[in-house]
Design an enzyme around this catalytic site. Structure first.
Site, PDB file in Angstrom:
ATOM      1  N   GLU A  84      -9.697   5.702  -3.923  1.00  0.00           N
ATOM      2  CA  GLU A  84      -8.729   6.764  -3.679  1.00  0.00           C
ATOM      3  C   GLU A  84      -7.373   6.387  -4.262  1.00  0.00           C
ATOM      4  OE1 GLU A  84     -10.839   8.389   0.420  1.00  0.00           O
ATOM      5  OE2 GLU A  84      -8.888   7.417   0.564  1.00  0.00           O
ATOM      6  N   CYS A 109      -0.559   4.839   4.472  1.00  0.00           N
ATOM      7  CA  CYS A 109      -0.790   3.403   4.335  1.00  0.00           C
ATOM      8  C   CYS A 109      -1.871   2.934   5.303  1.00  0.00           C
ATOM      9  CB  CYS A 109       0.513   2.660   4.603  1.00  0.00           C
ATOM     10  SG  CYS A 109       0.370   0.874   4.463  1.00  0.00           S
TER      11      CYS A 109
END
Length: 381
Positions: free
Chosen positions: A95, A345
């Protein structure tokens, strides 16, 4: 020659591209032409290269290709963050995330399919490890994102202004391929991104940190997350190989070696409720970072299924932030972006085959590979 045997020009740096054309019996200037077509115009076919002769285009199509990772899914967050899922040739997936912020556009790039560093708070590590990515697959994420935004006519007219090697994987455990990709990012024939706008994030692979400062002194971020060895051993297992004393010494060396004006190292610190967010942790962190030009980036933990951690309370984050700043440590709190599409994150997971066995083998190889690097370094000193 089969497609598998063809040279993928997408992953070649300028010197490598020049060498490729020389071996074909062509002039070196052909490398400049092709690099511009690939990276400035995102060409995926030699037939698009109108200033390259027809005979050479035909010759190139027989021995080379321009092939990036395949986009299988795109998500756009309510805050404008975009996430792409890229399928790898072997069926795994990674990703990549684009984060817009005013005039700045930051692309978060992956370097491995999965990750075996296995930080306990990161969903990528929970997926296990499959393999290193090639330089074409790494720079291909930038190339595909650029294609999504449309062709770039001139340098400076592109939404990608910064690249951070903070996606899936530990970049410094795939050093050579990551280095090649970053050289293409930096090259004016590639993406023309200045070295201070390219950031490598590492969990602390010290021999490669030392090498990076000599090879390509880009900006550095360290996944710190704890102010003492006992806690960091739990959160970042690589700390058992490279403890904090050695890591801080390596950070000092890196800061001294880099040539650009902004030599501050970013320390990433995920905020985990009642784990690493207490006042004593803040005091220990100030002491640990004394004498090192750093900026601390506090990252509110982004939850994922079965994480085993919770995000720190907002007031605890603010108090932690205040204590560090009051004691001379420049500190910011990262704004969570893209969490509604699992692009924040620590949330990148991709798709990894044979997760458990591959991950265990890779964890063993990390320590074996780093020990070999240490031995080689000692022999050259």
């Amino acid at each position: 020659m089969t497609a598998q045997q063809k040279v993928n020009l997408l992953g070649l740096s300028r010197p490598q591209m020049e060498e490729f054309f020389l071996t074909m019996g062509e002039k070196k200037f052909r490398a400049q032409q092709v690099l511009k077509w690939i990276h400035h115009h995102q060409a995926d076919s030699f037939e698009q290269m109108t200033d390259v002769g027809k005979a050479l285009r035909q010759k190139l199509s027989e021995v080379a290709e321009i092939r990036g990772p395949k986009v299988t899914h795109e998500s756009i967050s309510r805050d404008g963050t975009r996430k792409w899922v890229f399928e790898m040739d072997n069926g795994g997936a990674v990703e990549t995330v684009f984060i817009p912020d005013g005039r700045r556009g930051t692309l978060c790039v992956s370097s491995q399919v999965g990750c075996a560093v296995d930080c306990s708070f990161c969903s990528t590590g929970k997926q296990g490890f499959q393999r290193d990515m090639t330089s074409a697959e790494i720079i291909g994420q930038v190339w595909q994102a650029s294609r999504a935004f449309g062709p770039r006519r001139n340098l400076g007219q592109h939404p990608i202004t910064n690249v951070v090697m903070m996606g899936m994987g530990e970049p410094l455990l795939n050093y050579d391929k990551v280095l090649t990709a970053m050289r293409i990012m930096k090259d004016d024939l590639g993406y023309g991104i200045g070295k201070k706008r390219i950031t490598v994030s590492t969990s602390g692979v010290i021999p490669k940190m030392n090498q990076l400062s000599e090879d390509l002194d880009v900006s550095l971020a360290v996944s710190l997350h704890a102010p003492n060895d006992e806690l960091r051993n739990q959160l970042v297992p690589l700390n058992r190989k490279y403890p904090l004393k050695d890591l801080m010494a390596a950070c000092k060396r890196y800061s001294k070696n880099i040539t650009h004006r902004h030599n501050t190292i970013t320390m990433e610190y995920v905020m985990l409720r009642d784990v690493n967010d207490k006042p004593e942790h803040a005091r220990q962190l100030v002491k640990l970072l004394n004498g090192i030009p750093v900026k601390v980036n506090l990252i509110p933990f982004n939850p994922f299924p079965h994480a085993g951690y919770e995000r720190s309370r907002k007031n605890d984050i603010l108090e932690f932030h205040k204590y560090l700043n009051d004691n001379g440590v420049m500190t910011t709190v990262r704004t969570t972006r893209g969490d509604d599409i699992d692009a924040a994150c620590g949330q990148l997971v991709g798709q990894v085959k044979d997760r458990t066995r591959r991950s265990e083998r890779w964890k063993e190889s990390i320590f074996h590979r780093t020990e070999q690097t240490d031995d080689n370094t000692a022999q050259t000193q």
